[in-house]
Write an enzyme that holds these catalytic residues in place. Structure first.
Site, PDB file in Angstrom:
ATOM      1  N   LYS A   1      24.314   9.090  19.266  1.00 38.76           N
ATOM      2  CA  LYS A   1      24.966   8.386  18.153  1.00 38.76           C
ATOM      3  C   LYS A   1      25.486   9.390  17.136  1.00 38.76           C
ATOM      4  O   LYS A   1      24.780  10.309  16.745  1.00 38.76           O
ATOM      5  CB  LYS A   1      24.023   7.372  17.513  1.00 38.76           C
ATOM      6  CG  LYS A   1      22.674   7.901  17.139  1.00 38.76           C
ATOM      7  CD  LYS A   1      21.803   6.797  16.547  1.00 38.76           C
ATOM      8  CE  LYS A   1      20.394   7.313  16.295  1.00 38.76           C
ATOM      9  NZ  LYS A   1      19.461   6.318  15.827  1.00 38.76           N
TER      10      LYS A   1
ATOM     11  N   GLU B   1      26.349  -5.700  20.485  1.00 39.66           N
ATOM     12  CA  GLU B   1      26.008  -5.712  19.063  1.00 39.66           C
ATOM     13  C   GLU B   1      26.716  -6.906  18.431  1.00 39.66           C
ATOM     14  O   GLU B   1      27.904  -7.140  18.702  1.00 39.66           O
ATOM     15  CB  GLU B   1      26.494  -4.393  18.433  1.00 39.66           C
ATOM     16  CG  GLU B   1      26.069  -4.167  17.020  1.00 39.66           C
ATOM     17  CD  GLU B   1      24.698  -3.485  16.892  1.00 39.66           C
ATOM     18  OE1 GLU B   1      23.977  -3.332  17.895  1.00 39.66           O
ATOM     19  OE2 GLU B   1      24.361  -3.125  15.759  1.00 39.66           O
TER      20      GLU B   1
ATOM     21  N   ARG C   1      21.510  -5.755  17.447  1.00 40.07           N
ATOM     22  CA  ARG C   1      21.561  -5.589  18.904  1.00 40.07           C
ATOM     23  C   ARG C   1      21.241  -6.920  19.571  1.00 40.07           C
ATOM     24  O   ARG C   1      20.270  -7.593  19.182  1.00 40.07           O
ATOM     25  CB  ARG C   1      20.507  -4.546  19.294  1.00 40.07           C
ATOM     26  CG  ARG C   1      20.528  -4.138  20.763  1.00 40.07           C
ATOM     27  CD  ARG C   1      21.520  -3.048  20.955  1.00 40.07           C
ATOM     28  NE  ARG C   1      21.571  -2.530  22.296  1.00 40.07           N
ATOM     29  CZ  ARG C   1      21.087  -1.343  22.677  1.00 40.07           C
ATOM     30  NH1 ARG C   1      20.458  -0.594  21.795  1.00 40.07           N
ATOM     31  NH2 ARG C   1      21.248  -0.918  23.910  1.00 40.07           N
TER      32      ARG C   1
ATOM     33  N   GLU D   1      32.460   5.159  22.147  1.00 38.09           N
ATOM     34  CA  GLU D   1      32.640   3.752  21.764  1.00 38.09           C
ATOM     35  C   GLU D   1      32.399   3.620  20.266  1.00 38.09           C
ATOM     36  O   GLU D   1      31.649   4.420  19.690  1.00 38.09           O
ATOM     37  CB  GLU D   1      31.596   2.875  22.483  1.00 38.09           C
ATOM     38  CG  GLU D   1      31.694   2.883  23.983  1.00 38.09           C
ATOM     39  CD  GLU D   1      30.483   2.224  24.657  1.00 38.09           C
ATOM     40  OE1 GLU D   1      30.382   2.303  25.884  1.00 38.09           O
ATOM     41  OE2 GLU D   1      29.644   1.657  23.945  1.00 38.09           O
TER      42      GLU D   1
ATOM     43  N   ARG E   1      14.736   6.170  24.669  1.00 42.49           N
ATOM     44  CA  ARG E   1      15.728   6.875  23.852  1.00 42.49           C
ATOM     45  C   ARG E   1      16.242   8.028  24.700  1.00 42.49           C
ATOM     46  O   ARG E   1      15.548   9.020  24.888  1.00 42.49           O
ATOM     47  CB  ARG E   1      15.058   7.376  22.561  1.00 42.49           C
ATOM     48  CG  ARG E   1      16.029   7.693  21.459  1.00 42.49           C
ATOM     49  CD  ARG E   1      15.314   7.984  20.154  1.00 42.49           C
ATOM     50  NE  ARG E   1      14.821   6.799  19.459  1.00 42.49           N
ATOM     51  CZ  ARG E   1      15.580   5.929  18.813  1.00 42.49           C
ATOM     52  NH1 ARG E   1      16.889   6.100  18.752  1.00 42.49           N
ATOM     53  NH2 ARG E   1      15.048   4.882  18.214  1.00 42.49           N
TER      54      ARG E   1
ATOM     55  N   ARG F   1      16.489  -7.051  19.879  1.00 45.04           N
ATOM     56  CA  ARG F   1      15.868  -5.866  20.493  1.00 45.04           C
ATOM     57  C   ARG F   1      14.351  -5.975  20.519  1.00 45.04           C
ATOM     58  O   ARG F   1      13.684  -5.265  21.256  1.00 45.04           O
ATOM     59  CB  ARG F   1      16.311  -4.595  19.776  1.00 45.04           C
ATOM     60  CG  ARG F   1      15.885  -4.523  18.340  1.00 45.04           C
ATOM     61  CD  ARG F   1      16.547  -3.383  17.641  1.00 45.04           C
ATOM     62  NE  ARG F   1      15.911  -2.116  17.958  1.00 45.04           N
ATOM     63  CZ  ARG F   1      16.489  -0.940  17.731  1.00 45.04           C
ATOM     64  NH1 ARG F   1      17.697  -0.884  17.224  1.00 45.04           N
ATOM     65  NH2 ARG F   1      15.862   0.169  18.006  1.00 45.04           N
TER      66      ARG F   1
ATOM     67  N   LYS G   1      30.535   2.600  17.096  1.00 41.74           N
ATOM     68  CA  LYS G   1      29.155   2.204  16.828  1.00 41.74           C
ATOM     69  C   LYS G   1      29.212   1.117  15.769  1.00 41.74           C
ATOM     70  O   LYS G   1      29.515   1.382  14.607  1.00 41.74           O
ATOM     71  CB  LYS G   1      28.323   3.394  16.340  1.00 41.74           C
ATOM     72  CG  LYS G   1      26.851   3.045  16.149  1.00 41.74           C
ATOM     73  CD  LYS G   1      26.050   4.262  15.736  1.00 41.74           C
ATOM     74  CE  LYS G   1      24.545   4.065  15.792  1.00 41.74           C
ATOM     75  NZ  LYS G   1      24.016   2.819  15.320  1.00 41.74           N
TER      76      LYS G   1
ATOM     77  N   PHE H   1      28.906  -3.812  25.223  1.00 43.01           N
ATOM     78  CA  PHE H   1      29.159  -2.451  25.695  1.00 43.01           C
ATOM     79  C   PHE H   1      28.422  -2.139  26.988  1.00 43.01           C
ATOM     80  O   PHE H   1      28.516  -1.025  27.491  1.00 43.01           O
ATOM     81  CB  PHE H   1      28.845  -1.419  24.610  1.00 43.01           C
ATOM     82  CG  PHE H   1      27.528  -1.634  23.907  1.00 43.01           C
ATOM     83  CD1 PHE H   1      26.332  -1.341  24.528  1.00 43.01           C
ATOM     84  CD2 PHE H   1      27.503  -2.128  22.607  1.00 43.01           C
ATOM     85  CE1 PHE H   1      25.129  -1.532  23.873  1.00 43.01           C
ATOM     86  CE2 PHE H   1      26.303  -2.320  21.947  1.00 43.01           C
ATOM     87  CZ  PHE H   1      25.100  -2.026  22.584  1.00 43.01           C
TER      88      PHE H   1
HETATM   89  P1  ATP Z   1      20.548   3.158  14.087  1.00 42.49           P
HETATM   90  O1  ATP Z   1      19.422   2.977  13.116  1.00 42.49           O
HETATM   91  O2  ATP Z   1      21.286   4.435  13.946  1.00 42.49           O
HETATM   92  O3  ATP Z   1      21.416   1.968  14.248  1.00 42.49           O
HETATM   93  P2  ATP Z   1      18.721   2.497  15.993  1.00 42.49           P
HETATM   94  O4  ATP Z   1      17.462   3.229  15.735  1.00 42.49           O
HETATM   95  O5  ATP Z   1      18.832   1.107  15.570  1.00 42.49           O
HETATM   96  O6  ATP Z   1      19.890   3.354  15.441  1.00 42.49           O
HETATM   97  P3  ATP Z   1      19.637   3.712  18.238  1.00 42.49           P
HETATM   98  O7  ATP Z   1      19.450   3.512  19.673  1.00 42.49           O
HETATM   99  O8  ATP Z   1      19.094   4.957  17.702  1.00 42.49           O
HETATM  100  O9  ATP Z   1      19.025   2.504  17.509  1.00 42.49           O
HETATM  101  O10 ATP Z   1      21.199   3.589  17.924  1.00 42.49           O
HETATM  102  C1  ATP Z   1      21.916   2.761  18.696  1.00 42.49           C
HETATM  103  C2  ATP Z   1      22.064   1.412  18.059  1.00 42.49           C
HETATM  104  O11 ATP Z   1      23.402   1.249  17.655  1.00 42.49           O
HETATM  105  C3  ATP Z   1      21.839   0.369  19.106  1.00 42.49           C
HETATM  106  O12 ATP Z   1      20.516  -0.072  19.075  1.00 42.49           O
HETATM  107  C4  ATP Z   1      22.798  -0.735  18.750  1.00 42.49           C
HETATM  108  O13 ATP Z   1      22.137  -1.689  17.969  1.00 42.49           O
HETATM  109  C5  ATP Z   1      23.857  -0.059  17.919  1.00 42.49           C
HETATM  110  N1  ATP Z   1      25.192   0.031  18.560  1.00 42.49           N
HETATM  111  C6  ATP Z   1      26.357  -0.273  17.966  1.00 42.49           C
HETATM  112  N2  ATP Z   1      27.403  -0.048  18.757  1.00 42.49           N
HETATM  113  C7  ATP Z   1      26.902   0.417  19.926  1.00 42.49           C
HETATM  114  C8  ATP Z   1      27.504   0.838  21.145  1.00 42.49           C
HETATM  115  N3  ATP Z   1      28.816   0.839  21.328  1.00 42.49           N
HETATM  116  N4  ATP Z   1      26.666   1.253  22.135  1.00 42.49           N
HETATM  117  C9  ATP Z   1      25.337   1.265  21.967  1.00 42.49           C
HETATM  118  N5  ATP Z   1      24.715   0.882  20.833  1.00 42.49           N
HETATM  119  C10 ATP Z   1      25.480   0.467  19.811  1.00 42.49           C
END
Ligand code: ATP
Length: 531
Positions: free
Chosen positions: A391, A275, A230, A223, A385, A245, A225, A313
């Site tokens: 990712k 998101e 969030r 998907e 996690r 979140r 990103k 998503f």
């Molecule tokens: P990052 O700092 O890389 O955004 P994070 O620490 O905020 O990561 P992670 O769970 O590590 O959080 O990365 C996933 C984040 O990416 C999710 O918290 C969400 O906010 C975002 N995101 C964007 N698109 C998607 C998607 N299609 N599916 C899931 N998460 C997504």
């Protein structure tokens, strides 16, 4: 009715502090929880864990070192005050709550008065532990994991059962209270419900499409990103609430999103994960600018014209049915039917590396961060996690918490502009410094950061102001190195802040273990590149 004295809780803390054995600590906690009255569990556990307010609370204590010093200077020694009867846990907690509730004009004075009233009635030792709890640093070796084990033991349930319940009741005080009042059945019954947000599922870092395909099975969902905020959307008929979140309710600030949800989602009851992205002139905006919308700042004219668009998503609940335990593929099937295509995350399901690479290229060209790769048969694990979501993005970044800062030089001398950055060591419940940086922020952000850091000050040594670990920043770096300079054993080379993570709590920063994995991974990648 039985009322437990605050001093009993302090005695427990003192014993826990001296006890090394995990098993003994758990036994001490169980015995204590067992003796408490039902209404004393939430206050006791919150004080004990140094988390006086639940994460989703919109309130905060806002009691800094300056205020505490002022109060302490005016306090008489407790030994001289004989007329007060000892305080109970409930009384202490009630006063702490009133301090948190004081807001608006004159709140500093009110907070000071309430804190004085509280500390005056406590012994010197009791004062020390109240202050530790206010600062969120109990230093008694009781982690969330340990508390969860104590709750399991208290109810005779398995640790898996408690961990599962914790996913749906993210406040440890409330969880302990459910366990105390309703026992194992209460824990088993704990599940997802409308208008009670849960922590979202998180993803692990992955370095390439190839790795994703290798890790996640022969056929994988990819998907886009999206780089936004969030959101968890709860809807029951015409009622819609939107949570971040960190579980705070942001519905009031984004009425247009409520409209979008009502117009494009055709069902009675649903909980969605997605998101929220901001666009100006059809281009995704910087995360910082999007966050301003939620922090109710006055927006410049450009930002005022920002369009908000959600991309969903996942679906966690649908017309009375909790979906977290069914497979991603089946959840997507429901999502697709209910949510209009225009607000659905862009995705492909493939086993073909080139197709996935093209998809990644497209995502980046459109201004998004990269891709998420998801295992088709994976369940949704709130707050975890998981290895089933990976990712993939160009720049590897980590999230660190600021624990100290130094005044800058020259033009920057008015600002605290050199930051000590720390990871979380979850096996010893401590933040450990992994580097320093003065790179990455704008003048405006230095100004804001200085104000915020001064409010969080807990001590000072030579040039360094030490602060409560509260502010999370995303950090890019060139390399993780082994280093004896810091207790963590690691140092980041060329660390620079890429954004301030207003949406993340200190508990969510990168752990020492994760940093170790990134360190190891570097060598593997180099070896692969040299082949
Ligand atoms: P990052 O700092 O890389 O955004 P994070 O620490 O905020 O990561 P992670 O769970 O590590 O959080 O990365 C996933 C984040 O990416 C999710 O918290 C969400 O906010 C975002 N995101 C964007 N698109 C998607 C998607 N299609 N599916 C899931 N998460 C997504």
């Amino acid at each position: 009715m039985h009322r437990t004295l605050f001093n009993d809780l302090v005695e427990l803390c003192r014993i826990l502090e001296r006890t090394r054995s995990r098993t003994e600590k758990i036994a001490l906690l169980v015995r204590f929880l067992d003796k408490l009255g039902e209404d004393e569990v939430i206050p006791a556990v919150r004080i004990l864990s140094g988390k006086l307010l639940p994460e989703y609370s919109s309130r905060s204590l806002e009691v800094g070192i300056t205020l505490i010093r002022r109060v302490l200077r005016t306090l008489p020694d407790r030994g001289l005050i004989l007329e007060h009867r000892p305080m109970t846990i409930l009384e202490v907690y009630e006063l702490l709550n009133r301090i948190a509730k004081a807001c608006g004009e004159g709140s500093r004075k009110r907070k000071e008065r309430l804190l004085t009233a509280l500390l005056t009635r406590l012994s010197n030792t009791e004062r020390e532990y109240v202050l530790r709890s206010i600062f969120g640093e109990m230093r008694i070796g009781v982690s969330t994991g340990l508390l969860l084990e104590a709750i399991a033991r208290l109810t005779g349930s398995s640790i898996e059962c408690v961990k599962r319940a914790y996913m749906y009741t993210p406040d440890i005080g409330e969880l302990a209270s459910i366990a105390k009042i309703n026992g194992i059945d209460g824990l088993r019954r704990t599940t997802l419900s409308l208008f009670r947000p849960i922590r979202p599922m998180l993803a692990e870092i992955c370095y390439s499409i190839r790795e994703a395909l290798r890790e996640l099975g022969s056929i994988v969902a990819f998907e886009y990103k999206y780089d936004g905020v969030r959101i968890q959307v709860h809807k029951k008929n015409k009622k819609v609430r939107i949570y971040t979140r960190r579980l705070s309710d942001i519905t009031e600030g984004i009425p247009e999103l409520v409209e979008i949800v009502l117009d494009n989602i055709k069902c009675d009851e649903i909980i969605l994960d997605g998101e929220l992205v901001g666009y100006i002139d059809n281009k995704p905006v910087r995360f910082q600018d999007l966050m301003r919308r939620f922090r109710r700042e006055k927006l410049s004219k450009d930002l005022g014209s920002m369009n908000l668009l959600p991309y969903f998503f996942d679906v966690l609940y649908y017309n009375g049915r909790v979906l977290t335990d069914i497979s991603y593929e089946n959840r997507w099937g429901i999502l697709e039917k209910v949510v209009d295509e225009g607000i659905l995350a862009n995705r492909i399901v493939t086993k073909d590396m080139n197709a996935a690479k093209d998809f990644l290229k497209r995502a980046e060209e459109e201004g998004h961060e990269g891709l998420m790769a998801k295992r088709l048969d994976s369940i949704y694990t709130p707050g975890v996690r998981a290895k089933t979501w990976l990712k993939i993005k160009k720049a590897i970044t980590i999230d660190l918490v600021i624990v100290g800062a130094e005044w800058g030089h020259g033009r920057r001398s008015r600002w605290l502009s050199n930051y000590y950055l720390a990871v979380w060591n979850d096996s010893n419940d401590e933040f450990l410094v992994v580097g320093k940086t003065f790179k990455g922020l704008t003048d405006e952000e230095f100004e804001e950061m200085t104000k915020r850091l001064l409010k969080l000050k807990v001590g000072e040594t030579e040039r360094v102001i030490w602060v409560k670990p509260k502010i999370v920043v995303e950090v890019a770096f060139n390399e993780v190195q082994r280093s004896p300079k810091y207790k963590s054993g690691y140092a980041l080379r060329f660390a620079r802040i890429t954004r301030i993570r207003y949406d993340k709590s200190p508990e969510e920063v990168t752990t020492l273990r994760e940093l170790g994995r990134i360190y190891e991974e570097q060598f593997k990648r180099k070896a692969r590149l040299n082949k």
